[in-house]
Design an enzyme around this catalytic site. Structure first.
Site, PDB file in Angstrom:
ATOM      1  N   HIS A   2       0.602   5.106   5.754  1.00 36.88           N
ATOM      2  CA  HIS A   2       0.010   3.774   5.871  1.00 36.88           C
ATOM      3  C   HIS A   2       0.038   3.653   7.178  1.00 36.88           C
ATOM      4  O   HIS A   2       0.664   4.313   7.919  1.00 36.88           O
ATOM      5  CB  HIS A   2       1.163   2.736   5.497  1.00 36.88           C
ATOM      6  CG  HIS A   2       1.070   2.189   4.115  1.00 36.88           C
ATOM      7  ND1 HIS A   2       2.298   2.231   3.383  1.00 36.88           N
ATOM      8  CD2 HIS A   2       0.228   1.972   3.323  1.00 36.88           C
ATOM      9  CE1 HIS A   2       1.944   1.893   1.954  1.00 36.88           C
ATOM     10  NE2 HIS A   2       0.802   1.697   1.972  1.00 36.88           N
ATOM     11  N   ARG A  12      -1.757   7.749  -6.588  1.00 37.15           N
ATOM     12  CA  ARG A  12      -1.820   6.177  -6.609  1.00 37.15           C
ATOM     13  C   ARG A  12      -3.041   6.075  -6.531  1.00 37.15           C
ATOM     14  O   ARG A  12      -3.920   6.406  -5.929  1.00 37.15           O
ATOM     15  CB  ARG A  12      -0.988   5.408  -5.407  1.00 37.15           C
ATOM     16  CG  ARG A  12      -1.268   3.988  -5.684  1.00 37.15           C
ATOM     17  CD  ARG A  12      -0.329   3.223  -4.649  1.00 37.15           C
ATOM     18  NE  ARG A  12      -0.809   3.182  -3.479  1.00 37.15           N
ATOM     19  CZ  ARG A  12      -0.965   2.063  -2.654  1.00 37.15           C
ATOM     20  NH1 ARG A  12      -0.353   0.923  -3.084  1.00 37.15           N
ATOM     21  NH2 ARG A  12      -1.465   1.892  -1.490  1.00 37.15           N
ATOM     22  N   GLU A  41       2.895  -6.302  -7.787  1.00 39.85           N
ATOM     23  CA  GLU A  41       2.551  -6.906  -6.294  1.00 39.85           C
ATOM     24  C   GLU A  41       2.591  -8.112  -5.949  1.00 39.85           C
ATOM     25  O   GLU A  41       3.309  -8.543  -5.156  1.00 39.85           O
ATOM     26  CB  GLU A  41       1.398  -6.104  -5.616  1.00 39.85           C
ATOM     27  CG  GLU A  41       1.474  -4.489  -5.920  1.00 39.85           C
ATOM     28  CD  GLU A  41       0.165  -3.699  -5.130  1.00 39.85           C
ATOM     29  OE1 GLU A  41       0.092  -3.657  -3.942  1.00 39.85           O
ATOM     30  OE2 GLU A  41      -0.620  -3.266  -5.965  1.00 39.85           O
ATOM     31  N   ASP A  96       2.048  -7.023  -0.592  1.00 39.08           N
ATOM     32  CA  ASP A  96       1.020  -8.122  -1.052  1.00 39.08           C
ATOM     33  C   ASP A  96       1.636  -9.230  -1.512  1.00 39.08           C
ATOM     34  O   ASP A  96       1.011 -10.551  -1.577  1.00 39.08           O
ATOM     35  CB  ASP A  96       0.139  -7.284  -2.191  1.00 39.08           C
ATOM     36  CG  ASP A  96      -0.829  -6.259  -1.624  1.00 39.08           C
ATOM     37  OD1 ASP A  96      -1.756  -6.617  -1.093  1.00 39.08           O
ATOM     38  OD2 ASP A  96      -0.681  -5.175  -1.255  1.00 39.08           O
ATOM     39  N   ARG A 137       8.581  -0.710   0.487  1.00 40.78           N
ATOM     40  CA  ARG A 137       8.953  -1.527   1.611  1.00 40.78           C
ATOM     41  C   ARG A 137       8.177  -1.228   2.709  1.00 40.78           C
ATOM     42  O   ARG A 137       7.817   0.106   2.975  1.00 40.78           O
ATOM     43  CB  ARG A 137      10.441  -1.294   1.951  1.00 40.78           C
ATOM     44  CG  ARG A 137      11.351  -2.142   1.072  1.00 40.78           C
ATOM     45  CD  ARG A 137      12.771  -1.995   1.373  1.00 40.78           C
ATOM     46  NE  ARG A 137      13.634  -2.454   0.262  1.00 40.78           N
ATOM     47  CZ  ARG A 137      14.080  -3.722   0.569  1.00 40.78           C
ATOM     48  NH1 ARG A 137      13.444  -4.620   1.192  1.00 40.78           N
ATOM     49  NH2 ARG A 137      14.793  -4.180  -0.271  1.00 40.78           N
ATOM     50  N   ARG A 142      -6.006  -5.938   4.221  1.00 40.90           N
ATOM     51  CA  ARG A 142      -4.622  -5.063   3.854  1.00 40.90           C
ATOM     52  C   ARG A 142      -3.526  -5.621   4.268  1.00 40.90           C
ATOM     53  O   ARG A 142      -3.510  -6.284   5.419  1.00 40.90           O
ATOM     54  CB  ARG A 142      -4.692  -3.544   4.156  1.00 40.90           C
ATOM     55  CG  ARG A 142      -5.789  -2.765   3.071  1.00 40.90           C
ATOM     56  CD  ARG A 142      -5.629  -1.397   3.378  1.00 40.90           C
ATOM     57  NE  ARG A 142      -6.535  -0.605   2.487  1.00 40.90           N
ATOM     58  CZ  ARG A 142      -6.489  -0.161   1.221  1.00 40.90           C
ATOM     59  NH1 ARG A 142      -5.051  -0.695   0.711  1.00 40.90           N
ATOM     60  NH2 ARG A 142      -7.161   0.482   0.630  1.00 40.90           N
TER      61      ARG A 142
END
Length: 880
Positions: free
Chosen positions: A138, A395, A505, A542, A580, A712
């Site tokens: 990320h 994913r 989410e 999210d 997380r 995002r």
């Protein structure tokens, strides 16, 4: 002021002095004098000196173009050095005693014995312990690999200087090395010129393993073993695997068009190359170390009669590992390797068995102390890392799978799957999953998007079982979303069961998760294939962006509790996977507190959790820090299973339901309901400029033409952190609590705060967030960057913030001082503010200048802005 804080500040002062010497030599006296003047004004401004604040604002709002970059770099570099000093302090001997006394596994074992938990039960729980850390790419990591290594070396120098028996010459040499390392960092560009590719992100993950986890992992297991021997008279088995590492780097294609099937295959090959490289170093040391001549008869019969029997075995492994490196060098270069499969190491067992045979023989021959050295560490690395180094998660977003199946059904004349009802989809998928014939025609040419989905499934099917850890479906909403992936994997020819993991989410998806899983568990084919084991991922980012922190936290808790009870009723072993982030807005909290606030029995099958970006570095970036972090995880998991938190009272749940509804309404009324919110957000934060920062390979938006809803969760959090309002982490939470307290629920809320870890942790997280907010800085962003007609929104939010801080302080009973029970944290934040304030103020000026002429951006101003963004991120630490 604590003794620890004084020690840390001394180190910070020394590092700052060396940075000053570097800047003076590189940039000259005038720049150093300007930087020092800004630092003094910032310190005095924080102490309440209005004249100093006015002078600080004037200095930074009129700064010349030539001085912008060195000033920005100076304060950014200083914050990075502060982080290094703080990391060192948390693992120094003076700090370790306090931490271990409270939260270590050793302290837990002692406490469990005091509470008369049976030794047999403790040992059984230790044997089941599993911490699976999933490293993700990320885009919040702001430190390049080249700087990471220098920071590790600086930390080592601080540890050497901590010794009291150094000669003057030794001290001088260490300080000279520190000065050189700081100079190297200063003359290294801290901003990437290009976005990293997914493979470069994977290499960043490998660097974390090489620089930290390779040493940190066996150090943690030794620590756990020592605690178990001391308190339980129990030594851990050699083959115990309490920790595993997985990665999303090269496997996470959700919204990232740059992660393709080809990239995933290369990431897996690179990981195997790196594993061989690291194990080769261990084996080479063992070749030097294992010169013993005595071995058991069984060992000699198996490996031959040799003068130095162990060396013969490890030298053979060394030869195969060298071949393995050459093999993957050839594969990655597109060449055909000349090696046969039995000439390389391709499975864990090929390393494990010979080394374990050495271990058993040495132990049997009275050489346990030798066996328990590097050999034992290497065996534990084989167990935890394996020859693949990391297991890879795949994913992808749910609609990509339904679109692919829809294209297939249209081609073969069955209609459009994506338009069918959920019942029809499930019936079709179950029928096809039970069928022995293939669904996809051989002579068919699919669209590029569908081809990519099918190619990804083929790459997965090529891998031996265990190389790919799971397939995660983001935005999973229905049972058919899970069955669809199983069908696509079946069509690719997968020969084993791969866990397919729904990721729930949004608020609605979390609330529906029990019903979705109930439908799946009622499918006979599905129950047969999962063999009563299910992994489910809970999304924190999210849901918080959708509904605010308080409503999202309660939805996550409720969903986990419902799923735990559903799986207990249906006889299914559940593993919850926690997505997380580092911030409260993305589920972040101190690991120990966060785990103990989970629903009862939710950690029964261990912990699987993402660690991302800069949090990987802060929690796992140095061997001693990694060992301590893993120990904290272990003690929390063991405690949660052996001393589970209480089931919440019905009255607590009713209040939480009310708080969730009220906080969600307050949050959405602002974020969705105010027509001026989006233009205010984009003016008051560097959200639009963040997209230019080359942090990660993934685009900042799922839909480049969309609004805030398409942004995002990470840049959403990141942007609000930059202007110090930290909005997503608190909006709605404090106001809903105040409403409930004023409506007669004060006694129940105080009871929840005192006796319910879930609620108490939420209050602690809010307090941490509030301590990092700054209304004055937020107001300054508004005044300089936002149209006057939108100022009302910032004023309203800051008023709300002030009221919420008062509510939380009243509830926690701490008077008017945030973090008063954690002086170490409060002092750290206060120290950083002196250096983050100038970066914030400079960022405002840079944004103002850039936005004044967007058609002709100045490259120096753009670069300086990027430096302020990364510097503030370093100062705030948990950015995304």
């Amino acid at each position: 002021m604590t003794e620890e804080y004084l020690m840390m500040r001394n180190n910070i002062n020394m590092l700052g002095r060396f940075l000053g010497e570097t800047i003076q030599e590189a940039q000259g006296d005038d720049i150093l004098e300007l930087i020092e003047n800004i630092r003094v004004l910032s310190r005095n401004s924080r102490s309440g000196d209005d004249k100093a604040r006015a002078a600080l604002l004037d200095t930074l709002s009129t700064i010349s173009a030539d001085n912008i970059i060195p000033v920005a770099r100076a304060f950014s570099q200083f914050l990075n050095l502060t982080n290094v000093a703080e990391q060192y302090q948390t693992m120094s001997r003076s700090h370790e005693d306090k931490v271990s006394a409270e939260r270590s596994t050793a302290a837990l074992f002692a406490r469990l014995k005091e509470q008369h938990v049976s030794q047999e039960e403790i040992i059984k729980t230790v044997q089941k312990l599993l911490i699976e850390i999933v490293l993700t790419a990320h885009p919040t990591e702001v430190t390049r690999r080249s700087l990471m290594h220098k920071q590790v070396e600086i930390n080592k120098c601080l540890a050497q200087l901590d010794h009291t028996d150094l000669t003057a010459e030794e001290q001088k040499n260490i300080e000279y090395k520190l000065l050189r390392l700081i100079a190297e960092a200063w003359h290294t560009n801290e901003i990437r010129t290009n976005r990293p590719t997914p493979l470069e992100e994977a290499k960043w993950g490998f660097a974390v393993i090489e620089n930290s986890l390779w040493e940190g992992l066996p150090a943690f297991i030794r620590k756990l073993n020592d605690a178990a021997v001391e308190h339980l008279n129990y030594a851990l088995p050699v083959d115990l695997t309490p920790v595993r590492f997985s990665s999303w780097m090269g496997g996470d294609r959700d919204g990232n068009p740059f992660v393709t099937a080809k990239i995933t295959r290369e990431a897996l090959q690179l990981a195997r190359w790196k594993a061989a490289d690291l194990f080769l170093t261990d084996i080479q040391e063992l070749c030097d170390e294992l010169s013993m001549t005595q071995c058991t008869t069984e060992f000699r019969e198996k490996y031959g009669d040799h003068l130095e029997p162990y060396r013969v075995v490890v030298k053979d492994l060394r030869s195969k590992l060298k071949n393995t490196l050459d093999y993957y060098n050839d594969i990655l270069a597109g060449r055909i390797p000349p090696f046969k499969q039995d000439e390389i190491i391709s499975e864990d067992q090929q390393l494990w068995q010979p080394l374990y045979d050495c271990y058993q023989s040495l132990t049997a021959c009275g050489m346990r102390i030798i066996a328990n050295g590097l050999l034992l560490d290497t065996l534990r690395r084989v167990r935890c890392f394996g020859v693949t180094l990391l297991r890879l998660d795949i994913r992808q977003e749910s609609t990509r799978h339904s679109d692919a199946i829809g294209e297939i059904t249209r081609y073969i004349g069955l209609g459009d799957y994506s338009q069918w009802t959920e019942d029809d989809k499930q019936a079709f998928l179950i029928r096809e999953l039970s069928s022995r014939r293939p669904l996809i025609p051989h002579n068919w040419t699919p669209s590029e998007h569908t081809r990519e989905i099918l190619d990804t499934c083929k790459v997965i099917a090529e891998q031996p079982e265990g190389v790919i850890s799971c397939y995660i479906i983001s935005m999973a909403r229905t049972a058919s979303d899970v069955l669809a992936v199983h069908l696509l994997l079946k069509e690719a020819g997968i020969s084993y069961h791969l866990p397919v993991v729904p990721l729930f989410e949004t608020l609605d998806d979390l609330d529906a998760s029990k019903e979705v899983m109930t439908q799946l568990f009622n499918v006979g084919w599905y129950r047969g294939v999962i063999k009563n084991r299910q992994m489910i991922m809970i999304g924190y980012s999210d849901s918080a962006k959708d509904a605010g922190m308080m409503a999202a936290s309660w939805a996550q808790y409720r969903a986990q509790d419902a799923l735990v009870k559903l799986c207990e009723q249906t006889g299914i072993e559940l593993t919850l996977f926690h997505g997380r982030g580092g911030t409260v807005g993305r589920g972040g909290a101190p690991a120990h507190a966060a785990l103990l606030s989970q629903p009862p029995r939710s950690l029964k099958n261990g912990l699987r959790v993402t660690e991302q970006g800069e949090m990987i570095r802060f929690k796992l970036g140095l061997p001693a820090i990694a060992a301590e972090s893993l120990d904290l995880y272990a003690s929390a998991i063991l405690e949660a299973n052996l001393l589970p938190p209480p089931e919440p009272k019905a009255s607590w749940c009713r209040v939480m339901d009310e708080l969730a509804v009220a906080s969600c309404e307050i949050y959405r009324n602002v974020v969705r309901g105010d027509k001026d919110f989006v233009p205010y957000f984009r003016s008051a934060t560097p959200e639009q400029e963040l997209a230019k920062l080359p942090l990660g390979s993934r685009p900042a938006k799922r839909n480049p033409n969309g609004g805030v809803e398409s942004l995002r969760a990470i840049p959403w959090i990141f942007a609000w952190m930059q202007n110090r309002l930290m909005l997503p982490a608190w909006l709605g939470a404090g106001a809903s609590i105040r409403q409930a307290m004023e409506s007669g629920k004060a006694a129940v809320i105080e009871e929840m705060c005192n006796h319910w870890p879930f609620f108490n942790t939420r209050i602690g997280m809010l307090e941490m967030v509030f301590s990092k907010t700054d209304s004055w800085l937020s107001e300054y962003y508004d005044q300089r960057l936002v149209k006057k007609e939108l100022w009302y929104l910032g004023e309203s939010l800051r008023k709300q913030l002030s009221e919420d801080i008062a509510t939380v302080l009243r509830l926690s009973g701490k008077g008017d001082q945030l973090m008063s029970d954690l002086p170490w944290v409060a002092e750290s934040i206060a120290l950083r503010n002196v250096y983050t304030d100038p970066l914030n103020l400079l960022q405002v000026e840079l944004l103002r200048r850039l936005r004044a002429d967007p058609e002709h951006p100045n490259p120096d101003i753009e670069q300086a802005l990027m430096i302020t963004i990364t510097g503030i991120a370093a100062g705030m630490r948990n950015t995304g």
